[in-house]
Scaffold this active site. Structure first.
Site, short mmCIF file in Angstrom:
data_model
loop_
_atom_site.label_atom_id
_atom_site.label_comp_id
_atom_site.label_asym_id
_atom_site.label_seq_id
_atom_site.Cartn_x
_atom_site.Cartn_y
_atom_site.Cartn_z
CB CYS A 2 -0.87 0.03 1.24
SG CYS A 2 -1.88 -1.42 1.44
NE ARG A 27 4.66 1.68 -0.93
CZ ARG A 27 5.65 1.57 -0.06
NH1 ARG A 27 6.83 2.05 -0.35
NH2 ARG A 27 5.47 0.97 1.10
CD1 TRP A 77 -0.90 -5.55 -4.06
CD2 TRP A 77 -0.72 -6.61 -2.10
NE1 TRP A 77 -0.51 -6.83 -4.31
CE2 TRP A 77 -0.38 -7.51 -3.14
CE3 TRP A 77 -0.68 -7.05 -0.78
CZ2 TRP A 77 -0.01 -8.82 -2.89
CZ3 TRP A 77 -0.31 -8.36 -0.54
CH2 TRP A 77 0.02 -9.23 -1.59
CG ASN A 103 2.14 0.07 4.00
OD1 ASN A 103 1.79 -1.08 3.71
ND2 ASN A 103 3.39 0.47 3.94
N GLY A 104 0.15 -1.84 5.93
CA GLY A 104 0.60 -2.81 6.92
C GLY A 104 -0.53 -3.69 7.39
CD GLU A 486 15.46 -12.98 -11.35
OE1 GLU A 486 15.00 -13.61 -10.38
OE2 GLU A 486 15.06 -11.85 -11.66
CE LYS A 490 11.98 -10.50 -13.01
NZ LYS A 490 12.80 -10.61 -11.85
CD GLU A 493 8.34 -11.31 -10.80
OE1 GLU A 493 9.39 -11.15 -11.46
OE2 GLU A 493 8.10 -10.70 -9.76
CG HIS A 509 16.58 -37.46 -10.63
ND1 HIS A 509 16.88 -38.78 -10.37
CD2 HIS A 509 17.75 -36.89 -11.00
CE1 HIS A 509 18.18 -38.99 -10.55
NE2 HIS A 509 18.73 -37.84 -10.94
CE LYS A 608 10.73 -2.61 -7.70
NZ LYS A 608 11.39 -3.60 -8.58
O1 M6R Z 1 12.54 -5.78 -2.17
P1 M6R Z 1 13.00 -7.20 -2.13
O2 M6R Z 1 14.24 -7.42 -2.91
O3 M6R Z 1 13.13 -7.74 -0.74
O4 M6R Z 1 11.84 -8.03 -2.83
C1 M6R Z 1 11.83 -9.42 -2.84
C2 M6R Z 1 10.81 -9.95 -3.80
O5 M6R Z 1 9.52 -9.55 -3.43
C3 M6R Z 1 11.07 -9.47 -5.23
O6 M6R Z 1 12.35 -9.81 -5.66
C4 M6R Z 1 10.04 -10.08 -6.20
O7 M6R Z 1 10.27 -11.45 -6.35
C5 M6R Z 1 10.09 -9.31 -7.51
N1 M6R Z 1 8.78 -9.13 -8.02
C6 M6R Z 1 10.94 -9.95 -8.52
O8 M6R Z 1 10.82 -9.45 -9.79
#
Ligand code: M6R
Length: 613
Positions: A2, A27, A77, A103-104, A486, A490, A493, A509, A608
């Site tokens: 948020c 965010r 969020w 937020n939280g 990674e 990506k 996501e 396996h 984010k």
């Molecule tokens: O801010 P952080 O690096 O702690 O965030 C960790 C993950 O939330 C972040 O890397 C997330 O997986 C991203 N969306 C990756 O693209």
């Protein structure tokens, strides 16, 4: 997650609040709202809407409340309660006099809610936040700050909130516990927000609000309380962030811009830390060289993409410094029996510096006496405050929800750390360290040349050909394994395509059962000591009819015989291919998502900054 913003000053603030919320979009959010207060009329406009900020603007129309000079806004969020207008913020007391954006999470909200309902309070949302305006209303006796201070001890969890009262329309009261909150000090105006970008265009003078503090904000003054104590004034700090960093700078999306900013993120992260003789200076670790040289175990805790950087870090540190490294996702580490202790080093990797699980894992280790270093991109973030030392990446602000430049900068920072430790441990000779330092220095240039070459466009073209495929398997070996993790993350996501990523040796396996005629398999096959093994795995998947998309080192003449498509990666030593090979995979994911017409900067359901567990 948020985002919150509040404003009190001399200017009509409707647009300031809406623009501030736009600057917090990175965010992540799924609904939004704002309320404006006027000195004579109380709340003159309050609007909430599901969806993005254009939906909020549309719901708000053009001119409502346009002269109001105080207000608060929020991007939500969803955590407690579905994504509905009723659950969007601001939330109010039953009589509408108290307004709150938060937020939280309020962990004991069910208990508080029952207590309030027994007293006859009727709730209008399913959120945890709504208990706050009702509690403040119950405590209010003419001074909002006193009421907020009285409510604070009743709230469990971690949060930051801003409150307003219609009887004090030229004042806001804000507080935080483990969630970020920053004050912006302008000329005859004050902002309060979750993050600096919300008001960066208006003022660069900021003050960080500390845990448990309550701040009252008026146009010309602010006061900070801790409990019942009014704290002495403290100086504001000036931030020197480049405002353009938050703009797209000619690229079609922030993500594409940030992919192209990786060379400068790497240069800046190296900065003046790498000396001509190959030695590395890392100020701020909170450990002198002699103590660092005695470290015998390292734990890395992180989430998502930062976790993948940590996995790369293990290869680097174990190879260059010969120190055992344990890497674990923070959400697991925090609830396991923690065996870290004095003499151990914990590196918490978090680009945002706010990820709740990473902060908690760091805290657990610190409580046991381990030395904790935060590897983060954000100055003054919570991670920097919770740690004994800090290692900054210098990637600049990353807006795209999918991490790109912060990831490669994390790997670079870990490379510098590994190099330093390697020398301190005498695991590297002076000559060996000098060679590695030269390779690290060459890397940003190599990446820049690559990004300026036709190679990225070729990757996009390959991606477009696969845009309709429903599933991708990623395989790699050695440092290619976290690169696969990674790359696969990506792709899922931003394109929403299911992916699996496996060490290639594990393929037989289980995952091999997924393959059928035409299944796309992305294989990281960069040059190095496992190249031949990877080629054997490629043959095995091709024998099952799979199509192989290989990530290979520029100039490798053999790979063309084994792969259906090749994504070229800049040349580098094997371990540093963790940086060079991940970039084509970022572009590959980008190309697929673009071909599918998706919003890569704000993928669905993702935030984010993940400030809740
Ligand atoms: O801010 P952080 O690096 O702690 O965030 C960790 C993950 O939330 C972040 O890397 C997330 O997986 C991203 N969306 C990756 O693209």
């Amino acid at each position: 997650m948020c985002g919150i913003i509040g404003y009190v000053g001399g200017r009509p603030c409707r647009e300031l609040i809406l623009t501030g919320l736009e600057r917090l979009e990175y965010r992540g959010y799924d609904s939004a709202g704002f309320a404006l207060l006027d000195a004579s009329d109380g709340v003159v406009e309050a609007v909430r809407a599901v969806g993005n900020l254009s939906a909020l603007r549309e719901a708000a129309g053009l001119n409502g409340g346009s002269a109001a000079t105080a207000g608060l806004g929020h991007t939500r969020w969803a955590t407690h309660g579905r994504v509905t207008t009723d659950n969007a913020h601001p939330h109010t007391s039953a009589d509408g006099t108290v307004l709150v954006v938060m937020n939280g999470i309020i962990e004991n909200y069910l208990e508080l809610r029952s207590e309030l309902m027994e007293q006859g309070v009727v709730f209008s949302s399913d959120t945890d936040t709504e208990v706050i305006p009702h509690l403040i209303h119950r405590e209010y006796a003419g001074d909002l700050a006193t009421a907020v201070r009285a409510v604070l001890p009743r709230l469990g969890g971690h949060f930051a909130f801003v409150a307003a009262h219609v009887d004090e329309p030229e004042r806001l009261v804000a507080t935080r516990r483990e969630c970020p909150l920053v004050l912006g000090v302008g000329d005859g105006e004050r902002f309060v927000a979750s993050a600096i970008p919300a008001f960066l265009r208006e003022t660069r003078d900021i003050m960080l609000i500390e845990d448990g503090e309550v701040v009252t904000i008026e146009a010309d003054e602010h006061h900070v309380w801790h409990g019942s104590e009014l704290l002495p004034p403290r100086p504001v700090e000036r931030v020197d962030w480049d405002e353009d960093a938050a703009e797209k700078g000619g690229y079609e999306t922030f993500m594409l811009k940030e992919i192209h900013e990786q060379p400068s993120a790497l240069w800046d992260t190296i900065g003046d830390r790498l000396r001509p003789d190959g030695s590395v200076e890392l100020l701020g670790l909170g450990l002198d060289d002699a103590t660092l040289a005695r470290v015998e175990r390292i734990h890395i805790v992180a989430c998502g993409t930062s976790y993948h950087a940590g996995l790369v870090g293990r290869y680097l540190i174990e190879d260059w410094a010969r120190v055992p490294v344990h890497v674990e996702v923070a959400s697991e580490y925090r609830y396991r029996t923690c065996l870290a202790g004095p003499g151990d080093l914990i590196i918490g990797i978090t680009q945002s510096g706010e990820t709740a699980d990473t902060l908690a894992a760091m805290r657990v280790a610190r409580e046991r006496g381990a030395h904790v270093v935060a590897l983060t991109n954000i100055m003054g973030s919570q991670a920097t405050r919770d740690a004994d030392g800090v290692l900054y990446t210098r990637a600049g602000l990353e807006i795209g929800v999918a991490a790109t430049k912060t990831h490669t900068a994390q790997v670079m920072a870990l490379s510098l750390f590994a190099l330093k430790l390697g020398r301190l441990k005498w695991a590297l000779t002076a000559g060996g360290a000098l060679d590695l330092a030269d390779e690290l220095r060459r890397l940003p240039d190599a990446l820049e040349a690559y990004l300026a070459s036709p190679a990225p466009e070729q990757v996009m073209t390959v991606a477009e050909r696969y845009a309709e495929r429903p599933f991708f398997l990623y395989l790699g070996r050695h440092v290619g394994v976290p690169v696969c993790f990674e790359g696969a993350l990506k792709l899922k996501e931003i394109s929403y395509i299911p992916t699996e990523a496996y060490p290639a040796g594990e393929m037989k396996h289980g995952p091999i059962a997924l393959l059928e005629e035409g299944s796309p398999v992305v294989v990281v096959a960069t040059d190095g000591h496992v190249f031949d093994k990877v080629v054997s795995n490629i043959q095995e998947v091709r024998a099952r009819g799979a199509r192989v998309i290989a990530v290979a080192t520029e100039g490798n003449e053999e790979i063309g015989r084994h792969a259906d498509d090749v994504l070229w990666a800049p040349r580098s030593p094997a371990l540093l291919s963790a940086i060079c090979a991940v970039v084509p995979l970022q572009i590959f994911a980008y190309g697929l998502a673009r071909a599918r017409g998706l919003n890569v900067d704000q993928p669905r359901n993702l935030a984010k900054t993940v400030t809740v567990e």
